[in-house]
Design an enzyme around this catalytic site. Sequence first.
Site, PDB file in Angstrom:
ATOM      1  N   ASP A 194     -31.121  48.906 -24.778  1.00 13.06           N
ATOM      2  CA  ASP A 194     -30.541  50.201 -24.413  1.00 13.06           C
ATOM      3  C   ASP A 194     -30.672  50.498 -22.923  1.00 13.06           C
ATOM      4  O   ASP A 194     -30.745  51.653 -22.524  1.00 13.06           O
ATOM      5  CB  ASP A 194     -31.179  51.345 -25.232  1.00 13.06           C
ATOM      6  CG  ASP A 194     -31.163  51.035 -26.716  1.00 13.06           C
ATOM      7  OD1 ASP A 194     -30.095  50.660 -27.215  1.00 13.06           O
ATOM      8  OD2 ASP A 194     -32.225  51.138 -27.353  1.00 13.06           O
ATOM      9  N   LYS A 205     -26.453  47.977 -20.487  1.00 12.04           N
ATOM     10  CA  LYS A 205     -25.722  46.740 -20.149  1.00 12.04           C
ATOM     11  C   LYS A 205     -24.220  46.934 -20.272  1.00 12.04           C
ATOM     12  O   LYS A 205     -23.462  46.448 -19.446  1.00 12.04           O
ATOM     13  CB  LYS A 205     -26.157  45.591 -21.069  1.00 12.04           C
ATOM     14  CG  LYS A 205     -27.552  45.098 -20.800  1.00 12.04           C
ATOM     15  CD  LYS A 205     -27.938  44.007 -21.776  1.00 12.04           C
ATOM     16  CE  LYS A 205     -28.112  44.504 -23.191  1.00 12.04           C
ATOM     17  NZ  LYS A 205     -29.251  45.371 -23.441  1.00 12.04           N
ATOM     18  N   GLY A 219     -25.679  48.218 -29.547  1.00  9.30           N
ATOM     19  CA  GLY A 219     -24.694  49.284 -29.352  1.00  9.30           C
ATOM     20  C   GLY A 219     -24.505  49.451 -27.862  1.00  9.30           C
ATOM     21  O   GLY A 219     -25.409  49.867 -27.167  1.00  9.30           O
ATOM     22  N   HIS A 220     -23.355  49.030 -27.370  1.00  8.46           N
ATOM     23  CA  HIS A 220     -23.091  49.151 -25.938  1.00  8.46           C
ATOM     24  C   HIS A 220     -22.152  50.331 -25.712  1.00  8.46           C
ATOM     25  O   HIS A 220     -21.028  50.335 -26.195  1.00  8.46           O
ATOM     26  CB  HIS A 220     -22.454  47.868 -25.398  1.00  8.46           C
ATOM     27  CG  HIS A 220     -23.421  46.725 -25.327  1.00  8.46           C
ATOM     28  ND1 HIS A 220     -23.060  45.436 -25.115  1.00  8.46           N
ATOM     29  CD2 HIS A 220     -24.762  46.715 -25.433  1.00  8.46           C
ATOM     30  CE1 HIS A 220     -24.131  44.668 -25.101  1.00  8.46           C
ATOM     31  NE2 HIS A 220     -25.176  45.430 -25.293  1.00  8.46           N
ATOM     32  N   GLN A 248     -29.578  43.501 -26.829  1.00 12.14           N
ATOM     33  CA  GLN A 248     -31.009  43.791 -26.949  1.00 12.14           C
ATOM     34  C   GLN A 248     -31.702  43.602 -25.589  1.00 12.14           C
ATOM     35  O   GLN A 248     -31.055  43.432 -24.565  1.00 12.14           O
ATOM     36  CB  GLN A 248     -31.689  42.914 -28.023  1.00 12.14           C
ATOM     37  CG  GLN A 248     -31.338  43.307 -29.446  1.00 12.14           C
ATOM     38  CD  GLN A 248     -29.984  42.786 -29.872  1.00 12.14           C
ATOM     39  OE1 GLN A 248     -29.644  41.640 -29.646  1.00 12.14           O
ATOM     40  NE2 GLN A 248     -29.202  43.623 -30.499  1.00 12.14           N
TER      41      GLN A 248
HETATM   42  P1  IMP Z   1     -32.986  44.013 -35.832  1.00  9.84           P
HETATM   43  O1  IMP Z   1     -32.520  43.227 -34.672  1.00  9.84           O
HETATM   44  O2  IMP Z   1     -31.931  44.934 -36.385  1.00  9.84           O
HETATM   45  O3  IMP Z   1     -33.639  43.209 -36.884  1.00  9.84           O
HETATM   46  O4  IMP Z   1     -34.133  45.004 -35.296  1.00  9.84           O
HETATM   47  C1  IMP Z   1     -35.365  44.507 -34.797  1.00  9.84           C
HETATM   48  C2  IMP Z   1     -35.919  45.444 -33.722  1.00  9.84           C
HETATM   49  O5  IMP Z   1     -35.071  45.386 -32.585  1.00  9.84           O
HETATM   50  C3  IMP Z   1     -35.981  46.921 -34.133  1.00  9.84           C
HETATM   51  O6  IMP Z   1     -37.097  47.514 -33.504  1.00  9.84           O
HETATM   52  C4  IMP Z   1     -34.701  47.478 -33.551  1.00  9.84           C
HETATM   53  O7  IMP Z   1     -34.804  48.877 -33.309  1.00  9.84           O
HETATM   54  C5  IMP Z   1     -34.600  46.696 -32.268  1.00  9.84           C
HETATM   55  N1  IMP Z   1     -33.223  46.550 -31.799  1.00  9.84           N
HETATM   56  C6  IMP Z   1     -32.271  45.735 -32.275  1.00  9.84           C
HETATM   57  N2  IMP Z   1     -31.139  45.882 -31.576  1.00  9.84           N
HETATM   58  C7  IMP Z   1     -31.382  46.778 -30.620  1.00  9.84           C
HETATM   59  C8  IMP Z   1     -30.599  47.304 -29.557  1.00  9.84           C
HETATM   60  O8  IMP Z   1     -29.444  46.966 -29.322  1.00  9.84           O
HETATM   61  N3  IMP Z   1     -31.221  48.243 -28.768  1.00  9.84           N
HETATM   62  C9  IMP Z   1     -32.517  48.604 -28.959  1.00  9.84           C
HETATM   63  N4  IMP Z   1     -33.279  48.116 -29.933  1.00  9.84           N
HETATM   64  C10 IMP Z   1     -32.721  47.208 -30.755  1.00  9.84           C
END
Ligand code: IMP
Length: 423
Positions: free
Chosen positions: A13, A16, A40-41, A224
């Site tokens: 977040d 990007k 989520g971009h 991420q």
């Molecule tokens: P997963 O990738 O959905 O399995 O989530 C694993 C961890 O990564 C969790 O703490 C999510 O909140 C975090 N996470 C996954 N994608 C994002 C992102 O795009 N932004 C921020 N945190 C993320």
Amino acid sequence: MAVDLLLGLQWGDEGKGKIVDVLTKDYDIIARFQGGPNAGHTLEFDGIKHVLHTIPSGIFHKTAMNLVGNGVVIDPVIFQKELDALGKFNIDYISKLLISRKAHLILPTHRLLDAASEAAKGKAKIGSTLKGIGPTYMDKTGRNGMRIGDLELSDWKEKYRALANKHEAMIGFYNVDIQYDLPELEADFFKAVDQLKKLTFIDSEEYLYRAQKEGRKILAEGAQGSLLDIDFGTYPFVTSSNTTAAGACTGLGVAPNQIGSVFGIFKAYTTRVGSGPFPTELFDADGETMGRVGNEFGATTGRSRRCGWLDLVALKYAVQVNGVTELMMMKGDVLSGFPKLKVCTAYNYKGEEITHLPYNIEAENVTPIYTEMDGWAQDLTKMRSPEEFPKALNEYIAFLEKELEVPIKIVSVGPDRTQTILR
Ligand code: IMP
């Protein structure tokens, strides 16, 4: 022609999407290399806010080609919704979007498995976005997954059935109460797959190799953040792919010696969604102000983000692991109005002062040590050049550059494209 990288340096977040969108005019191809619809971009321009999950952020520009690389995991249902949203703005995505045959598919049962796994973990849950990311990468590395290229084979539905049946048995094994209607989920999935098949599937490593040879400029876009990297992040509270620079090589098939500039993005403070350690997290009015002013709610899940001061120990680690060559500081405007700013420059780790990220950064082991700096009162959001910056902001930036030993080339002072200041 080298491939440049754009990476988030914290827990995601960082903004990007906005920066890729700003940089896109300089590139011919924007290639996403890892993650899936957990990302989520958010992009804002012409008064409209767009949120992308899987599709690269270059899609809004006329010239750029956009590639979803082999390292990405794709949920056809969510992908379809993204395409529908683009269609409303007359974006010609059919001719500007390419998908690697080697990208893996998120099945409806992967999402169910994610939910079952999290429910079974109880308090120890990862805080997953529940998009099926972990189970899909598990099938990939377990050599059971389904790839985009499989959809071109006549027997893909048989392969699908066998895998979905196995998943159903696994969901039973978790012994948790997960309500679902698989035929309904599958109907949506098959419909979305039919739509997905209208797009162009390619052997993307070959495509990128040729593009490089032809001198086309490529920007690899991560999702991420570095501290969510499966190897170097705060394991197990991480995502299931390599979000750091090396992930661009495996997630696109680009050789390490072909990587050029590495742009690292960070927020002027720190946020995190989901569970896991966060040494500089604030539980007071300052944290609440950052969350409110910074509108810190997840673009994918709507969850409120945890907020805290900038953690230079963690940021230095990310700069080091990624080989960052240029920094971009986002959301500087959110810090306006704090009389004093704190930056964590070291940790007290089990009674000893350290400046590197240790194996274990849980609160019981780590207490942040802060350097305090003057804040600035001025609203930055209307500023368009660094000459307008208040003295305290310049001091903040200079301090970070000295500590990180990398120049900060962009300072962002708001969500709009125009609020991006080059230094
Ligand atoms: P997963 O990738 O959905 O399995 O989530 C694993 C961890 O990564 C969790 O703490 C999510 O909140 C975090 N996470 C996954 N994608 C994002 C992102 O795009 N932004 C921020 N945190 C993320």
